[in-house]
Design an enzyme around this catalytic site. Structure first.
Site, mmCIF file in Angstrom:
data_model
loop_
_atom_site.group_PDB
_atom_site.id
_atom_site.type_symbol
_atom_site.label_atom_id
_atom_site.label_comp_id
_atom_site.label_asym_id
_atom_site.label_seq_id
_atom_site.Cartn_x
_atom_site.Cartn_y
_atom_site.Cartn_z
ATOM 1 C CB ILE A 184 3.038 60.074 9.630
ATOM 2 C CG1 ILE A 184 2.838 58.883 8.693
ATOM 3 C CG2 ILE A 184 4.496 60.477 9.631
ATOM 4 C CD1 ILE A 184 3.113 59.238 7.219
ATOM 5 C CB SER A 185 2.032 55.278 12.855
ATOM 6 O OG SER A 185 0.884 55.766 13.472
ATOM 7 C CD GLN A 186 8.604 52.535 15.019
ATOM 8 O OE1 GLN A 186 7.898 52.541 16.016
ATOM 9 N NE2 GLN A 186 9.846 52.092 15.031
ATOM 10 N N PRO A 187 6.510 53.172 10.415
ATOM 11 C CG PRO A 187 7.805 53.580 8.501
ATOM 12 C CD PRO A 187 7.641 53.990 9.933
ATOM 13 N NE ARG B 279 6.023 56.717 7.277
ATOM 14 C CZ ARG B 279 6.887 57.114 8.202
ATOM 15 N NH1 ARG B 279 8.154 57.236 7.913
ATOM 16 N NH2 ARG B 279 6.481 57.361 9.438
#
Lengths: 791, 236
Positions: free
Chosen positions: B85-88, B59
């Site tokens: 960038i989205s939360q994992p 990431r």
């Protein structure tokens, strides 16, 4: 000075609402006002030196205020604060604190001027207080007028100039007038000739809707209009069109036509849709949830509340309406559709079937004599704003029990009220609205509200129907078929089976349906109690429809943020609580702690009673003022009229009261005056609703005049206790005056957040009654002081 | 001297690689923990394939250098241009919801940093991804090329009409905000296919919309709460 200071406060609220979100604006301003409190401390510490050079100190402070207003405006916007990241990153708290510190500076200088005047010109306290209040009153009106004429970033220059004038006026009488004049002139020359325009440009958060739209290839701003009601920005995006159609069925075969997006304060979007008179091109409108009532009515006469850029008007025309009354608050929004983009919108607002009214929705309904087959309230806020709970502090008279009652009363027999809201998960708006409708019908004496309500939902909107009469079997069949054909779900209609409530767009729990059944079946209290969000109906006394926060769920929501639950946090209420907590903390550190260290030269028995006296006065004055602003929104049918009339009315008449207080005899007045204040306040708690109900139909000018008449006696009396108290101090404990000023400032900072919190929890009537008790408390305290001082 | 410098550089590089690998492992532990919590509350859990991919894709290669040290925090991060960038956790959840298969062709609307595209690329045959913000498109394309993702094709432009040329798709992931689901996308979904859309503002996704097209061409949609409240037992 007072005019410029209050002008700056209102201007900053506006600017911060545009570049960030309004609840942060609220927080920042509240703390910036600490400048008032801190100035008292500063003066107390340096009193002797400042008193000897009053004119120079005043002129320098005023000039510093002028410079700080501009510099902090520019620098404050350059702090890389991202409100949305605050739960994820502690650095955002540092940024937020930095913004506080920056905006603290100008208010500190402004307050120093006024505090200096009180301290150094003790013989003229009443007159100074009069000019302070009257100036503030006029400043509030001035900035509103200026904001109609120019953009916020230019309005600041007017205030900067005002402060220089104040500096020059006092500077003339000082020993250093030449040096001062040079500085003042140099500053003015810089502003007029040397200030680069781009320094003033507003820098929107990159996460606001407008900023995001502008990132899209080929998107461009076509025009921008500004007023105190909002900054409207029109954006065209030819390559990736907007296609704004909330609630559109997944099964639709239609694509929305070309649209221009109108952003309000850089966020909430309203679309101007291209229309050339050919209604066939608007076929997509048949597939939104808001189209349902038209299937139940024939050529209806329609009232659209919150017309925005006209989508709901198009919907009415597409469905063969006989006439539409379109009500929109913001005249500039109407201007965009009617004039600037008249060709694009197909001269929609000039259509003979359409009448546009620039009014506040609720006020229009209460004043009109007309009856309608359909009253429609569409979506005006963005899902993002609604989803994050940032509107929690917005009072709205649109969705209260009394509001819904008023709409239903304006319906023809068999007419329908239709309200569309965003649907969140777990549902909030739709549930609260349903509960509100049930309560409204019950209050109107309807025996079977269950026969008059229906609700459908798409994946992101819900539409509630309230009928003035019972839904027939044919109506119900139509609702079922409308929903089925568009893969929409029915949440409620008379006789609905639980199996019909969750068929197309599957929810884990059909909460809308379960809630509807509970509210109608008498299990409402239990449902409210067990639900994770606050969904009890809003009323005119507690008009906080968007307040969904519940302490009982708070811990759980915070724990869930790491698992994608961040969107469940209801920010607005938390910000309010945080504002209050920080104001208390910062007040203690900046005002009370430094003061505690200075040598006390006043007689024993002064600090306790007189400190509390000025503290209570600070709280009480703003409690009354804030409650009145809220209550008069309903009567004056416009938030701006209310702010302008109530704020300036209170300040000017309190100023006159203050000036008159100089003539009062020494002993009795405070007790008498507070008794009169308490009596009038108490009377108004009961009287105002009756007066409003009776006279709301009058013309605006008559209502404004009437408001002033109502406010005048109360404000006149409320202007007296502060200077009377100061006079007592001037006679017996002059060293305590900066203390009094600081403590009073501290209380004012607390009161804005505290009054709102109380109104959310208990209603405005309780806020007023509390203010009344504060005045009574103040009267008792000053009596104590008199007795101790041997008066 | 030159050797020493080179060795130092290599050491620093390796140390960095170790650092990120450690942080990624810690993040995976967290995701496993939350997945277990989700399983306990009846929400199901992420498949092994999805978890393995989350553990592989770096990431930190997908975030701006200023955010690299936070790359393995379980939180969304800014990537510039008003995008995130989205939360994992959400990335794992979305990937899991579309039930990716090795032979799948997937369409993504909203490339952003290309992290989601990279995760998908590890699991499916080919990913087509469309971005509307030109600089993001540019950087994402370069990044995917540099990292060797040759089974991802990028395009700049309007995602509303999907990518007809490569349709139908086995799955569609929409990460761009929209007031409604574009009907052309539903048309380009293969019978038996799945589409997933996160709903909510930047930094605060709060629900997911899952759209399934049955083999009989019927559309079923499900609202998925990313998280679930503990049911009240009545004593609150």
């Amino acid at each position: 000075m007072s005019a410029a200071a209050i002008g700056y406060e209102i201007l900053l609220m506006r600017v911060l609402s545009i570049v960030q979100w309004h609840h942060f604006a609220y927080m920042i301003i509240s703390l910036a006002l600490l400048g008032y409190g801190a100035s008292g401390t500063f003066i107390a510490l340096l009193r002797t030196q400042l008193e000897q050079r009053f004119e120079i100190a005043f002129a320098v402070s005023a000039l510093s205020f002028s410079v700080a207003m501009l510099v902090c405006f520019i620098v404050g916007q350059r702090v890389p604060f991202n409100a949305l990241e605050i739960i994820w990153d502690w650095r955002e708290f540092v940024h937020l604190s930095l913004i506080y510190v920056i905006f603290f500076v100008p208010f500190f200088f402004a307050a120093c001027c006024i505090g200096l005047a009180f301290t150094c010109r003790r013989d003229d306290i009443s007159r100074i207080y009069f000019f302070d209040l009257a100036g503030a009153g006029l400043g509030a009106v001035l900035i509103i007028v200026v904001l109609f004429a120019v953009f916020p970033q230019n309005a600041i220059l007017v205030l900067v100039a005002l402060a220089v004038v104040a500096s020059a006026l006092v500077g003339l009488a000082s020993g250093a007038r030449k040096s001062l004049a040079t500085l003042q002139l140099a500053w003015l020359v810089f502003i007029v000739f040397g200030l680069p325009e781009q320094w003033l440009t507003l820098r929107l958060s990159e996460y606001k809707g407008l900023s995001q739209a502008m990132q899209v290839v080929d998107a461009r701003t076509l025009s921008a209009l500004s007023s105190p009601l909002g900054l409207l920005t029109v954006v065209d995006s030819p390559t990736v069109p907007f296609r704004h159609a909330p609630g559109l069925s997944l099964g639709t075969r239609h694509v929305p036509p070309e649209q221009l997006a109108v952003f309000t304060d850089g966020d909430s979007i309203s679309a101007i849709t291209r229309y050339d008179g050919n209604l066939d091109k608007l076929a997509y409108l048949d597939d939104v949830t808001a189209a349902l009532p038209y299937r139940l009515l024939d050529s209806p006469r329609v009232l659209v509340l919150g017309a925005g850029a006209g989508t709901d008007v198009l919907l009415a025309l597409r469905n063969g309406t006989s006439h539409v009354d379109a009500v929109e608050l913001n005249p500039q929004m109407t201007e965009l559709v009617r004039e600037t983009y008249a060709d694009f919108s197909g001269h929609l607002y000039e259509d003979p079937r359409v009448s546009v009214h620039t009014r506040e929705a609720r006020g229009f309904v209460m004043q009109t004599d007309g009856h309608y087959d359909l009253i429609q309230i569409g979506l005006l806020d963005s899902f993002g704003a609604s989803g994050a709970g940032v509107q929690a502090l917005n009072e709205s008279y649109l969705y209260t029990v009394e509001g819904l009652q008023a709409y239903v009363e304006r319906l023809e027999a068999g007419g329908i009220l239709s309200i569309t809201r965003w649907l969140k998960l777990p549902p909030r708006d739709g549930l609260k609205l349903f509960a509100t409708a049930v309560e409204a019908l019950r209050r109107a004496g309807v025996e079977r509200p269950d026969q008059r309500l229906a609700m459908i939902r798409s994946w992101n909107t819900s539409t509630l129907l309230v009928k003035n009469g019972e839904f027939s079997a044919a109506d119900i069949a139509t609702i079922r078929e409308f929903a089925r054909a568009r893969s929409l779900d029915t949440a409620y209609f008379p006789g609905i089976a639980a199996s019909e409530a969750n068929r197309f767009n599957l929810l884990e729990q059909a909460s809308l349906h379960d809630g509807a059944v509970a509210f109608l079946g008498g299990d409402a209290e239990e449902f409210f109690r067990r639900y994770k969000f606050h969904i009890e109906p809003a009323t005119d006394d507690q008009p906080y429809f968007f307040h969904f926060f519940k302490w009982a769920s708070f811990r759980e929501v915070i724990d869930l943020r790491k698992r994608g639950g961040a969107g469940l946090i209801e920010w607005g209420y938390l910000i309010l609580v945080a504002t209050l907590a920080q104001a208390v903390l910062a007040g203690l550190v900046l005002i009370l702690m430094p003061l505690a260290h200075i040598k006390r030269t006043w007689p024993a028995g002064t600090g306790g009673p007189m400190g509390s006296y000025f503290f209570l006065l600070g709280l009480a004055f703003l409690f009354v003022e804030i409650a009145f602003i809220q209550k008069f929104i309903l009567f004056l049918s416009h938030p701006l009229y209310s702010v302008a009339v109530v704020l300036s009315g209170f300040l000017v008449f309190a100023g006159i009261g203050s000036a008159m207080s100089a003539r009062l005899t020494r002993r009795a007045p405070v007790t008498t005056v507070t008794a009169v204040i308490a009596a009038i306040t108490l009377a108004y708690v009961f009287l105002l609703p009756v007066v409003f109900q009776r006279f709301i139909g009058l013309a605006d000018t008559a209502k404004i005049a009437m408001s002033i008449v109502l406010i005048a006696p109360l404000a006149f009396c409320m202007g007296m206790p502060f200077p009377l108290g100061l006079k007592r101090l001037a006679d017996r404990a002059p060293d305590f005056i900066p203390w009094a000023w600081g403590i009073n400032g501290f209380a004012s900072v607390l009161s804005a957040a505290l009054a709102t919190l109380m109104a959310i929890e208990f209603g405005f009537s309780v806020v007023l009654v509390t203010a009344l008790l504060f005045y009574v408390g103040a009267a008792i305290l000053i009596q104590q002081f008199n007795e101790t001082a041997g008066d | 001297m030159r050797h020493l410098a080179l060795s130092l550089l290599l050491f620093v590089g390796l140390a960095h690689a170790d650092y990120y690998a450690e942080r990624r492992a810690a993040l995976m532990e967290e995701l496993v923990y939350y997945a277990q919590l989700a399983r306990d509350s009846g929400d199901g859990a992420f498949s092994d394939a999805v978890m393995a991919t989350m553990a592989t894709v770096e990431r930190h290669e997908f975030v701006p250098s200023s955010e690299k040290r936070l790359a393995y925090e379980n939180r969304p991060l800014p990537i510039g241009h008003g995008q995130t960038i989205s939360q994992p956790y959400i990335v794992a959840l979305m990937t899991d919801l579309i039930e990716p298969d090795a032979g799948d062709i997937v369409l993504e609307i909203g490339t952003g940093s290309a992290y989601q595209a990279a995760i998908l690329a590890e699991l499916v045959e080919h990913v087509y991804t469309i971005e509307i913000v030109a600089p993001l498109f540019q950087s994402a394309s370069e990044r995917l090329k540099r990292l060797g993702y040759d089974n991802v094709t990028t395009r700049l432009g309007d995602g509303y009409f999907g990518w007809e040329k490569h349709a139908p798709f086995d799955a569609i992931v929409v990460t761009a905000a929209a007031s409604h689901v574009p009907p052309p996308l539903i048309n380009q979904l293969r019978p038996g296919g799945r589409m997933v859309i996160p709903v909510g503002g930047r930094f605060m996704t709060q629900q997911l919309l899952l759209i399934e097209k049955t083999e009989q061409d019927e559309i079923i949609t499900k609202q998925i709460a990313a998280v679930r409240f503990v049911p009240l037992t009545g004593e609150h």
